[in-house]
Enzyme design. Structure first.
Site, PDB file in Angstrom:
ATOM      1  N   CYS A  50      -7.375  -2.589  12.452  1.00  0.00           N
ATOM      2  CA  CYS A  50      -7.955  -3.712  11.701  1.00  0.00           C
ATOM      3  C   CYS A  50      -8.583  -4.737  12.643  1.00  0.00           C
ATOM      4  O   CYS A  50      -7.987  -5.111  13.661  1.00  0.00           O
ATOM      5  CB  CYS A  50      -6.878  -4.394  10.861  1.00  0.00           C
ATOM      6  SG  CYS A  50      -7.513  -5.728   9.845  1.00  0.00           S
ATOM      7  N   CYS A  54      -4.246 -11.169  12.918  1.00  0.00           N
ATOM      8  CA  CYS A  54      -3.000 -11.713  12.360  1.00  0.00           C
ATOM      9  C   CYS A  54      -1.843 -11.402  13.325  1.00  0.00           C
ATOM     10  O   CYS A  54      -1.541 -10.231  13.567  1.00  0.00           O
ATOM     11  CB  CYS A  54      -2.730 -11.100  10.994  1.00  0.00           C
ATOM     12  SG  CYS A  54      -4.185 -11.084   9.915  1.00  0.00           S
ATOM     13  N   CYS A  57       0.927  -8.765  12.675  1.00  0.00           N
ATOM     14  CA  CYS A  57       0.609  -7.468  12.079  1.00  0.00           C
ATOM     15  C   CYS A  57       0.436  -6.332  13.082  1.00  0.00           C
ATOM     16  O   CYS A  57      -0.434  -6.387  13.956  1.00  0.00           O
ATOM     17  CB  CYS A  57      -0.640  -7.586  11.216  1.00  0.00           C
ATOM     18  SG  CYS A  57      -0.949  -6.050  10.302  1.00  0.00           S
ATOM     19  N   CYS A  94       1.396  -0.007  -5.166  1.00  0.00           N
ATOM     20  CA  CYS A  94       0.517  -0.920  -4.427  1.00  0.00           C
ATOM     21  C   CYS A  94      -0.119  -0.203  -3.236  1.00  0.00           C
ATOM     22  O   CYS A  94       0.597   0.366  -2.411  1.00  0.00           O
ATOM     23  CB  CYS A  94       1.322  -2.091  -3.884  1.00  0.00           C
ATOM     24  SG  CYS A  94       2.283  -2.936  -5.132  1.00  0.00           S
ATOM     25  N   CYS A 126      -1.809  -1.953  -7.957  1.00  0.00           N
ATOM     26  CA  CYS A 126      -2.102  -3.156  -7.174  1.00  0.00           C
ATOM     27  C   CYS A 126      -2.803  -2.712  -5.896  1.00  0.00           C
ATOM     28  O   CYS A 126      -2.533  -1.625  -5.383  1.00  0.00           O
ATOM     29  CB  CYS A 126      -0.790  -3.863  -6.847  1.00  0.00           C
ATOM     30  SG  CYS A 126      -0.990  -5.292  -5.768  1.00  0.00           S
ATOM     31  N   CYS A 186      -1.431 -11.771  -6.920  1.00  0.00           N
ATOM     32  CA  CYS A 186      -0.178 -11.626  -6.181  1.00  0.00           C
ATOM     33  C   CYS A 186      -0.408 -12.300  -4.841  1.00  0.00           C
ATOM     34  O   CYS A 186      -1.247 -11.848  -4.048  1.00  0.00           O
ATOM     35  CB  CYS A 186       0.135 -10.149  -5.996  1.00  0.00           C
ATOM     36  SG  CYS A 186       1.518  -9.846  -4.869  1.00  0.00           S
ATOM     37  N   ARG A 258       9.025 -11.641  -5.345  1.00  0.00           N
ATOM     38  CA  ARG A 258       9.371 -10.347  -4.731  1.00  0.00           C
ATOM     39  C   ARG A 258      10.062 -10.530  -3.384  1.00  0.00           C
ATOM     40  O   ARG A 258       9.497 -11.136  -2.465  1.00  0.00           O
ATOM     41  CB  ARG A 258       8.101  -9.493  -4.560  1.00  0.00           C
ATOM     42  CG  ARG A 258       8.383  -8.074  -4.046  1.00  0.00           C
ATOM     43  CD  ARG A 258       7.173  -7.149  -4.185  1.00  0.00           C
ATOM     44  NE  ARG A 258       6.666  -7.217  -5.538  1.00  0.00           N
ATOM     45  CZ  ARG A 258       5.495  -7.753  -5.872  1.00  0.00           C
ATOM     46  NH1 ARG A 258       4.678  -8.207  -4.959  1.00  0.00           N
ATOM     47  NH2 ARG A 258       5.125  -7.805  -7.139  1.00  0.00           N
TER      48      ARG A 258
HETATM   49  N1  SAM Z   1      -5.529  -6.344   5.300  1.00  0.00           N
HETATM   50  C1  SAM Z   1      -5.186  -6.923   4.073  1.00  0.00           C
HETATM   51  C2  SAM Z   1      -4.822  -8.386   4.162  1.00  0.00           C
HETATM   52  O1  SAM Z   1      -4.432  -8.851   5.189  1.00  0.00           O
HETATM   53  O2  SAM Z   1      -4.895  -9.050   3.128  1.00  0.00           O
HETATM   54  C3  SAM Z   1      -4.061  -6.191   3.358  1.00  0.00           C
HETATM   55  C4  SAM Z   1      -2.891  -5.628   4.136  1.00  0.00           C
HETATM   56  S1  SAM Z   1      -1.850  -6.797   4.970  1.00  0.00           S
HETATM   57  C5  SAM Z   1      -0.833  -5.749   5.935  1.00  0.00           C
HETATM   58  C6  SAM Z   1      -0.812  -7.442   3.654  1.00  0.00           C
HETATM   59  C7  SAM Z   1       0.231  -8.463   4.000  1.00  0.00           C
HETATM   60  O3  SAM Z   1       1.330  -7.856   4.640  1.00  0.00           O
HETATM   61  C8  SAM Z   1      -0.141  -9.590   4.936  1.00  0.00           C
HETATM   62  O4  SAM Z   1      -0.851 -10.606   4.304  1.00  0.00           O
HETATM   63  C9  SAM Z   1       1.229 -10.097   5.378  1.00  0.00           C
HETATM   64  O5  SAM Z   1       1.672 -11.131   4.530  1.00  0.00           O
HETATM   65  C10 SAM Z   1       2.116  -8.864   5.225  1.00  0.00           C
HETATM   66  N2  SAM Z   1       2.589  -8.399   6.544  1.00  0.00           N
HETATM   67  C11 SAM Z   1       1.887  -7.724   7.463  1.00  0.00           C
HETATM   68  N3  SAM Z   1       2.620  -7.487   8.568  1.00  0.00           N
HETATM   69  C12 SAM Z   1       3.838  -8.018   8.337  1.00  0.00           C
HETATM   70  C13 SAM Z   1       5.036  -8.118   9.113  1.00  0.00           C
HETATM   71  N4  SAM Z   1       5.103  -7.626  10.340  1.00  0.00           N
HETATM   72  N5  SAM Z   1       6.108  -8.741   8.580  1.00  0.00           N
HETATM   73  C14 SAM Z   1       6.032  -9.258   7.320  1.00  0.00           C
HETATM   74  N6  SAM Z   1       4.934  -9.200   6.546  1.00  0.00           N
HETATM   75  C15 SAM Z   1       3.835  -8.605   7.051  1.00  0.00           C
HETATM   76 FE1  SF4 Z   2      -5.575  -6.631   9.164  1.00  0.00          FE
HETATM   77 FE2  SF4 Z   2      -2.941  -6.717   9.284  1.00  0.00          FE
HETATM   78 FE3  SF4 Z   2      -4.330  -8.985   9.123  1.00  0.00          FE
HETATM   79 FE4  SF4 Z   2      -4.222  -7.335   6.975  1.00  0.00          FE
HETATM   80  S1  SF4 Z   2      -2.515  -8.448   7.882  1.00  0.00           S
HETATM   81  S2  SF4 Z   2      -6.030  -8.372   7.810  1.00  0.00           S
HETATM   82  S3  SF4 Z   2      -4.134  -5.345   8.029  1.00  0.00           S
HETATM   83  S4  SF4 Z   2      -4.389  -7.517  10.816  1.00  0.00           S
END
Ligand code: SAM
Ligand code: SF4
Ligand code: DTB
Length: 317
Positions: A50, A54, A57, A94, A126, A186, A258
Protein backbone atom coordinates in the site's frame (compact mmCIF):
# COMPACT_ATOMS: atom_id res chain seq x y z
CA UNK A 1 -29.06 14.50 20.46
CA UNK A 2 -26.88 17.59 20.75
CA UNK A 3 -23.26 16.80 19.81
CA UNK A 4 -21.33 16.17 23.04
CA UNK A 5 -18.30 18.28 24.00
CA UNK A 6 -14.85 16.86 24.67
CA UNK A 7 -15.26 17.69 28.38
CA UNK A 8 -18.57 15.79 28.57
CA UNK A 9 -17.07 12.72 26.95
CA UNK A 10 -13.97 12.87 29.12
CA UNK A 11 -16.07 13.13 32.26
CA UNK A 12 -17.98 9.98 31.33
CA UNK A 13 -14.86 8.13 30.15
CA UNK A 14 -13.17 8.74 33.51
CA UNK A 15 -16.11 7.70 35.73
CA UNK A 16 -15.51 4.97 38.29
CA UNK A 17 -15.69 1.75 36.26
CA UNK A 18 -18.82 0.37 37.99
CA UNK A 19 -20.69 3.62 37.23
CA UNK A 20 -19.40 3.76 33.64
CA UNK A 21 -20.43 0.14 33.01
CA UNK A 22 -23.87 0.71 34.55
CA UNK A 23 -24.50 3.73 32.31
CA UNK A 24 -23.22 1.93 29.21
CA UNK A 25 -25.41 -1.09 29.94
CA UNK A 26 -28.44 1.09 30.49
CA UNK A 27 -27.95 2.65 27.04
CA UNK A 28 -27.14 -0.71 25.45
CA UNK A 29 -30.40 -2.24 26.71
CA UNK A 30 -32.43 0.61 25.26
CA UNK A 31 -31.27 -0.22 21.75
CA UNK A 32 -30.13 -3.85 21.52
CA UNK A 33 -30.74 -7.28 23.00
CA UNK A 34 -27.77 -7.66 25.35
CA UNK A 35 -27.22 -11.35 24.60
CA UNK A 36 -26.57 -10.87 20.86
CA UNK A 37 -23.22 -10.35 19.16
CA UNK A 38 -22.84 -9.61 15.46
CA UNK A 39 -20.31 -11.96 13.85
CA UNK A 40 -18.33 -10.40 10.98
CA UNK A 41 -15.68 -12.27 9.03
CA UNK A 42 -12.83 -10.32 7.46
CA UNK A 43 -10.94 -11.15 4.30
CA UNK A 44 -8.06 -9.31 2.70
CA UNK A 45 -8.82 -9.40 -1.02
CA UNK A 46 -5.70 -7.40 -1.91
CA UNK A 47 -2.85 -7.62 0.58
CA UNK A 48 0.23 -5.43 1.04
CA UNK A 49 2.15 -2.96 -1.10
CA UNK A 50 0.00 0.00 0.00
CA UNK A 51 1.31 3.49 -0.92
CA UNK A 52 0.02 5.07 2.33
CA UNK A 53 2.32 5.39 5.35
CA UNK A 54 -0.08 4.58 8.24
CA UNK A 55 2.42 3.91 11.07
CA UNK A 56 0.40 1.03 12.52
CA UNK A 57 -0.06 -0.89 9.32
CA UNK A 58 1.94 -3.94 8.23
CA UNK A 59 0.57 -3.53 4.70
CA UNK A 60 2.24 -0.19 4.04
CA UNK A 61 4.97 -0.39 1.37
CA UNK A 62 6.92 2.18 3.42
CA UNK A 63 7.93 -0.38 6.05
CA UNK A 64 9.77 -3.68 6.02
CA UNK A 65 7.24 -6.01 7.70
CA UNK A 66 6.40 -9.73 7.50
CA UNK A 67 3.62 -8.82 5.01
CA UNK A 68 4.51 -8.56 1.32
CA UNK A 69 2.41 -7.50 -1.65
CA UNK A 70 0.25 -10.32 -3.01
CA UNK A 71 -1.99 -10.73 -6.06
CA UNK A 72 -5.67 -9.91 -5.65
CA UNK A 73 -7.97 -12.78 -4.77
CA UNK A 74 -10.36 -13.95 -7.47
CA UNK A 75 -14.15 -13.64 -7.19
CA UNK A 76 -14.31 -17.45 -6.82
CA UNK A 77 -11.82 -17.47 -3.95
CA UNK A 78 -13.80 -14.78 -2.17
CA UNK A 79 -17.12 -16.58 -2.74
CA UNK A 80 -15.61 -19.75 -1.24
CA UNK A 81 -14.38 -17.87 1.84
CA UNK A 82 -17.75 -16.15 2.23
CA UNK A 83 -19.58 -19.48 2.05
CA UNK A 84 -17.28 -20.89 4.73
CA UNK A 85 -17.87 -17.82 6.91
CA UNK A 86 -21.62 -18.28 6.55
CA UNK A 87 -21.36 -21.97 7.49
CA UNK A 88 -19.48 -20.97 10.62
CA UNK A 89 -22.24 -18.56 11.58
CA UNK A 90 -21.07 -15.14 10.34
CA UNK A 91 -23.74 -12.74 9.08
CA UNK A 92 -21.45 -10.03 7.72
CA UNK A 93 -18.50 -10.44 5.39
CA UNK A 94 -15.97 -7.61 5.17
CA UNK A 95 -13.49 -7.32 2.32
CA UNK A 96 -10.36 -5.19 2.71
CA UNK A 97 -7.91 -3.93 0.10
CA UNK A 98 -4.55 -2.30 0.78
CA UNK A 99 -5.34 0.66 -1.46
CA UNK A 100 -4.98 4.38 -0.87
CA UNK A 101 -8.05 4.86 -3.04
CA UNK A 102 -10.24 2.99 -5.46
CA UNK A 103 -9.13 3.24 -9.10
CA UNK A 104 -11.57 2.51 -11.90
CA UNK A 105 -10.66 -0.56 -13.91
CA UNK A 106 -10.59 -4.35 -13.67
CA UNK A 107 -9.54 -4.48 -9.98
CA UNK A 108 -12.53 -2.39 -8.90
CA UNK A 109 -14.86 -4.29 -11.29
CA UNK A 110 -13.75 -7.46 -9.49
CA UNK A 111 -14.57 -5.99 -6.09
CA UNK A 112 -18.03 -5.01 -7.33
CA UNK A 113 -18.50 -8.62 -8.50
CA UNK A 114 -17.31 -9.87 -5.07
CA UNK A 115 -19.93 -7.71 -3.36
CA UNK A 116 -22.66 -9.21 -5.57
CA UNK A 117 -21.49 -12.76 -4.73
CA UNK A 118 -21.43 -12.07 -0.99
CA UNK A 119 -24.90 -10.54 -1.07
CA UNK A 120 -26.19 -13.46 -3.18
CA UNK A 121 -25.16 -15.74 -0.29
CA UNK A 122 -27.45 -13.75 2.00
CA UNK A 123 -24.58 -12.17 3.93
CA UNK A 124 -24.25 -8.47 4.65
CA UNK A 125 -21.35 -7.14 2.59
CA UNK A 126 -18.85 -4.56 3.83
CA UNK A 127 -15.78 -3.16 2.04
CA UNK A 128 -12.80 -1.12 3.11
CA UNK A 129 -10.94 0.11 0.05
CA UNK A 130 -9.63 3.56 0.96
CA UNK A 131 -10.92 6.76 -0.62
CA UNK A 132 -13.58 6.56 -3.30
CA UNK A 133 -15.55 8.80 -5.66
CA UNK A 134 -19.33 9.33 -5.59
CA UNK A 135 -19.66 7.26 -8.78
CA UNK A 136 -17.66 4.38 -7.29
CA UNK A 137 -19.77 4.52 -4.14
CA UNK A 138 -22.90 4.44 -6.31
CA UNK A 139 -21.66 1.30 -8.10
CA UNK A 140 -20.97 -0.42 -4.78
CA UNK A 141 -24.42 0.51 -3.50
CA UNK A 142 -26.00 -0.81 -6.67
CA UNK A 143 -24.13 -4.11 -6.20
CA UNK A 144 -25.79 -4.35 -2.78
CA UNK A 145 -23.00 -3.18 -0.47
CA UNK A 146 -24.38 -2.95 3.09
CA UNK A 147 -21.60 -0.93 4.76
CA UNK A 148 -18.30 0.79 4.06
CA UNK A 149 -15.51 0.81 6.64
CA UNK A 150 -13.26 3.85 6.78
CA UNK A 151 -11.71 4.58 10.17
CA UNK A 152 -10.83 8.01 11.52
CA UNK A 153 -8.32 6.07 13.63
CA UNK A 154 -7.52 8.82 16.20
CA UNK A 155 -8.07 12.50 16.96
CA UNK A 156 -7.42 15.16 14.31
CA UNK A 157 -4.53 16.39 16.46
CA UNK A 158 -2.81 13.01 16.74
CA UNK A 159 -3.52 12.02 13.14
CA UNK A 160 -0.50 13.80 11.66
CA UNK A 161 1.81 11.82 13.98
CA UNK A 162 0.46 8.55 12.58
CA UNK A 163 -0.13 9.19 8.87
CA UNK A 164 1.41 11.79 6.54
CA UNK A 165 0.09 10.69 3.13
CA UNK A 166 -3.51 11.83 3.65
CA UNK A 167 -5.43 14.20 5.89
CA UNK A 168 -8.22 13.94 8.43
CA UNK A 169 -10.40 15.96 6.07
CA UNK A 170 -9.77 13.39 3.28
CA UNK A 171 -11.10 10.78 5.69
CA UNK A 172 -14.18 12.83 6.63
CA UNK A 173 -14.89 13.58 2.97
CA UNK A 174 -14.90 9.87 2.10
CA UNK A 175 -17.30 9.15 4.96
CA UNK A 176 -19.65 11.78 3.53
CA UNK A 177 -19.36 10.24 0.05
CA UNK A 178 -20.33 6.85 1.49
CA UNK A 179 -23.25 8.38 3.39
CA UNK A 180 -24.46 10.29 0.32
CA UNK A 181 -24.53 7.04 -1.69
CA UNK A 182 -26.91 5.53 0.88
CA UNK A 183 -24.38 3.00 2.22
CA UNK A 184 -24.19 2.60 5.99
CA UNK A 185 -21.06 3.98 7.63
CA UNK A 186 -18.59 1.94 9.67
CA UNK A 187 -15.95 4.14 11.27
CA UNK A 188 -13.88 3.89 14.40
CA UNK A 189 -10.30 3.87 15.52
CA UNK A 190 -7.34 2.32 17.23
CA UNK A 191 -6.13 2.74 20.81
CA UNK A 192 -2.58 2.09 21.93
CA UNK A 193 -0.83 4.27 19.35
CA UNK A 194 0.72 6.62 21.92
CA UNK A 195 -2.35 8.89 22.00
CA UNK A 196 -3.61 10.68 25.11
CA UNK A 197 -6.96 9.96 26.74
CA UNK A 198 -8.15 13.29 25.35
CA UNK A 199 -7.20 12.08 21.86
CA UNK A 200 -9.42 9.04 22.38
CA UNK A 201 -12.30 11.17 23.63
CA UNK A 202 -11.79 13.60 20.77
CA UNK A 203 -12.05 10.72 18.28
CA UNK A 204 -15.34 9.74 19.94
CA UNK A 205 -16.50 13.35 19.81
CA UNK A 206 -15.88 13.52 16.06
CA UNK A 207 -17.61 10.19 15.42
CA UNK A 208 -20.54 11.16 17.67
CA UNK A 209 -20.99 14.48 15.89
CA UNK A 210 -21.38 12.92 12.45
CA UNK A 211 -24.99 13.37 11.42
CA UNK A 212 -26.30 10.72 11.20
CA UNK A 213 -23.91 8.89 13.49
CA UNK A 214 -22.07 5.82 12.12
CA UNK A 215 -24.08 2.60 12.22
CA UNK A 216 -20.96 0.71 13.20
CA UNK A 217 -17.94 1.71 15.29
CA UNK A 218 -14.91 -0.60 15.38
CA UNK A 219 -12.66 -0.15 18.41
CA UNK A 220 -9.26 -1.68 17.65
CA UNK A 221 -6.36 -2.20 20.03
CA UNK A 222 -3.11 -1.72 18.17
CA UNK A 223 -1.62 -4.97 16.90
CA UNK A 224 2.04 -3.98 17.07
CA UNK A 225 3.71 -5.56 14.03
CA UNK A 226 7.49 -5.85 13.62
CA UNK A 227 8.89 -3.37 11.13
CA UNK A 228 6.15 -0.74 11.59
CA UNK A 229 7.08 2.51 13.38
CA UNK A 230 4.73 1.55 16.24
CA UNK A 231 6.22 -1.94 16.67
CA UNK A 232 7.70 -1.31 20.09
CA UNK A 233 4.71 0.38 21.76
CA UNK A 234 3.55 -1.44 24.90
CA UNK A 235 0.18 -3.23 24.81
CA UNK A 236 -2.76 -1.32 26.27
CA UNK A 237 -4.33 -2.28 29.58
CA UNK A 238 -7.55 -4.14 28.64
CA UNK A 239 -9.50 -1.87 31.01
CA UNK A 240 -8.67 1.04 28.70
CA UNK A 241 -10.44 -0.84 25.93
CA UNK A 242 -13.41 -1.35 28.26
CA UNK A 243 -13.56 2.42 28.95
CA UNK A 244 -13.33 3.27 25.25
CA UNK A 245 -16.08 0.81 24.34
CA UNK A 246 -18.37 1.97 27.14
CA UNK A 247 -17.90 5.61 26.10
CA UNK A 248 -18.60 4.74 22.46
CA UNK A 249 -21.78 2.93 23.55
CA UNK A 250 -22.97 5.94 25.56
CA UNK A 251 -22.25 8.64 22.98
CA UNK A 252 -23.05 6.65 19.80
CA UNK A 253 -25.92 4.69 21.34
CA UNK A 254 -27.43 3.00 18.29
CA UNK A 255 -24.18 1.85 16.70
CA UNK A 256 -22.87 -1.65 16.64
CA UNK A 257 -19.71 -1.21 18.69
CA UNK A 258 -17.19 -3.75 17.46
CA UNK A 259 -14.49 -5.22 19.69
CA UNK A 260 -12.06 -5.42 16.77
CA UNK A 261 -8.31 -6.01 16.42
CA UNK A 262 -6.39 -7.06 19.52
CA UNK A 263 -8.61 -9.82 20.88
CA UNK A 264 -5.87 -12.47 20.84
CA UNK A 265 -4.19 -10.52 23.65
CA UNK A 266 -7.37 -10.52 25.79
CA UNK A 267 -8.55 -13.14 28.25
CA UNK A 268 -12.10 -14.45 27.98
CA UNK A 269 -12.95 -12.38 31.04
CA UNK A 270 -11.59 -9.18 29.49
CA UNK A 271 -13.63 -9.84 26.34
CA UNK A 272 -16.74 -10.39 28.47
CA UNK A 273 -16.13 -7.08 30.22
CA UNK A 274 -16.05 -5.47 26.77
CA UNK A 275 -19.44 -7.06 25.99
CA UNK A 276 -20.74 -5.79 29.34
CA UNK A 277 -19.46 -2.35 28.35
CA UNK A 278 -21.63 -2.41 25.24
CA UNK A 279 -19.58 -4.12 22.54
CA UNK A 280 -21.97 -6.17 20.40
CA UNK A 281 -19.94 -7.15 17.38
CA UNK A 282 -16.67 -9.01 16.80
CA UNK A 283 -14.46 -10.10 13.94
CA UNK A 284 -15.02 -13.80 13.71
CA UNK A 285 -12.50 -16.07 12.03
CA UNK A 286 -8.89 -17.03 12.66
CA UNK A 287 -7.43 -14.11 10.73
CA UNK A 288 -8.07 -10.37 10.62
CA UNK A 289 -6.52 -8.95 7.43
CA UNK A 290 -2.93 -10.08 7.93
CA UNK A 291 -2.68 -10.84 11.66
CA UNK A 292 -4.20 -13.61 13.82
CA UNK A 293 -7.62 -13.49 15.48
CA UNK A 294 -9.12 -16.06 17.88
CA UNK A 295 -10.19 -19.40 16.34
CA UNK A 296 -13.87 -19.88 15.38
CA UNK A 297 -14.19 -22.67 17.95
CA UNK A 298 -12.82 -20.53 20.78
CA UNK A 299 -15.27 -17.74 20.00
CA UNK A 300 -18.16 -20.17 19.76
CA UNK A 301 -17.15 -21.58 23.16
CA UNK A 302 -16.87 -18.08 24.64
CA UNK A 303 -20.35 -17.11 23.46
CA UNK A 304 -21.78 -20.41 24.69
CA UNK A 305 -20.16 -20.03 28.11
CA UNK A 306 -21.61 -16.52 28.39
CA UNK A 307 -25.05 -17.62 27.21
CA UNK A 308 -24.78 -15.24 24.27
CA UNK A 309 -25.57 -15.87 20.62
CA UNK A 310 -25.02 -14.62 17.09
CA UNK A 311 -27.17 -11.65 16.12
CA UNK A 312 -29.36 -12.15 13.04
CA UNK A 313 -28.50 -10.37 9.80
CA UNK A 314 -29.58 -6.73 9.68
CA UNK A 315 -29.64 -6.04 5.95
CA UNK A 316 -33.11 -4.76 5.14
CA UNK A 317 -33.43 -6.14 1.61
N1 SAM B 1 -6.63 0.69 3.05
C1 SAM B 1 -7.91 0.95 3.57
C2 SAM B 1 -7.95 2.05 4.60
O1 SAM B 1 -6.97 2.33 5.22
O2 SAM B 1 -9.03 2.60 4.80
C3 SAM B 1 -8.58 -0.28 4.15
C4 SAM B 1 -7.77 -1.29 4.94
S1 SAM B 1 -7.06 -0.73 6.46
C5 SAM B 1 -6.02 -2.08 6.89
C6 SAM B 1 -8.43 -0.76 7.61
C7 SAM B 1 -8.19 -0.36 9.04
O3 SAM B 1 -7.52 -1.38 9.74
C8 SAM B 1 -7.34 0.86 9.31
O4 SAM B 1 -8.05 2.05 9.15
C9 SAM B 1 -6.97 0.66 10.78
O5 SAM B 1 -7.90 1.29 11.62
C10 SAM B 1 -7.03 -0.85 10.94
N2 SAM B 1 -5.69 -1.40 11.20
C11 SAM B 1 -4.70 -1.59 10.31
N3 SAM B 1 -3.59 -2.08 10.89
C12 SAM B 1 -3.89 -2.23 12.20
C13 SAM B 1 -3.14 -2.68 13.34
N4 SAM B 1 -1.88 -3.06 13.22
N5 SAM B 1 -3.74 -2.69 14.54
C14 SAM B 1 -5.04 -2.29 14.66
N6 SAM B 1 -5.79 -1.85 13.63
C15 SAM B 1 -5.22 -1.80 12.41
FE1 SF4 C 1 -2.80 1.21 3.36
FE2 SF4 C 1 -2.73 0.01 5.70
FE3 SF4 C 1 -3.06 2.65 5.59
FE4 SF4 C 1 -5.07 1.03 4.76
S1 SF4 C 1 -4.28 1.22 6.84
S2 SF4 C 1 -4.29 2.86 3.73
S3 SF4 C 1 -3.85 -0.68 3.93
S4 SF4 C 1 -1.25 1.51 4.91
C1 DTB D 1 -11.23 -2.38 11.49
O1 DTB D 1 -11.54 -1.40 12.20
N1 DTB D 1 -10.35 -3.30 11.85
C2 DTB D 1 -10.18 -4.28 10.79
C3 DTB D 1 -11.21 -3.82 9.74
N2 DTB D 1 -11.71 -2.60 10.29
C4 DTB D 1 -10.84 -3.71 8.33
C5 DTB D 1 -8.78 -4.42 10.37
C6 DTB D 1 -7.83 -4.77 11.49
C7 DTB D 1 -6.50 -5.01 10.92
C8 DTB D 1 -5.50 -5.50 11.92
C9 DTB D 1 -4.16 -5.72 11.34
C10 DTB D 1 -4.12 -6.74 10.27
O2 DTB D 1 -4.63 -7.88 10.43
O3 DTB D 1 -3.51 -6.49 9.20
Amino acid sequence: MLAPTLAEIRAVHDLPLPELLFRAQTVHRQHFPVDEVQLCTLLSVKTGGCPEDCSYCPQSAHYDTPVSAERSLTVEEVALAARRARENGATRFCMGAAWREVKDGPAFDQVVAMVREVRALGLEACCTLGMLSPEQARRLKEAGLSAYNHNLDTSRKHYGDIISTRTYDDRLRTLQTVRDAGITVCSGGIIGMGESIDDRCELLRTLASLDPQPESVPVNALVAVAGTPLASLPPIDPLELVRMIASARIFIPKARVRLSAGRTALTREAQLLCFLAGANSIFFGDKLLTTPNPEFADDQALLAAAGMRAAPSEHAT
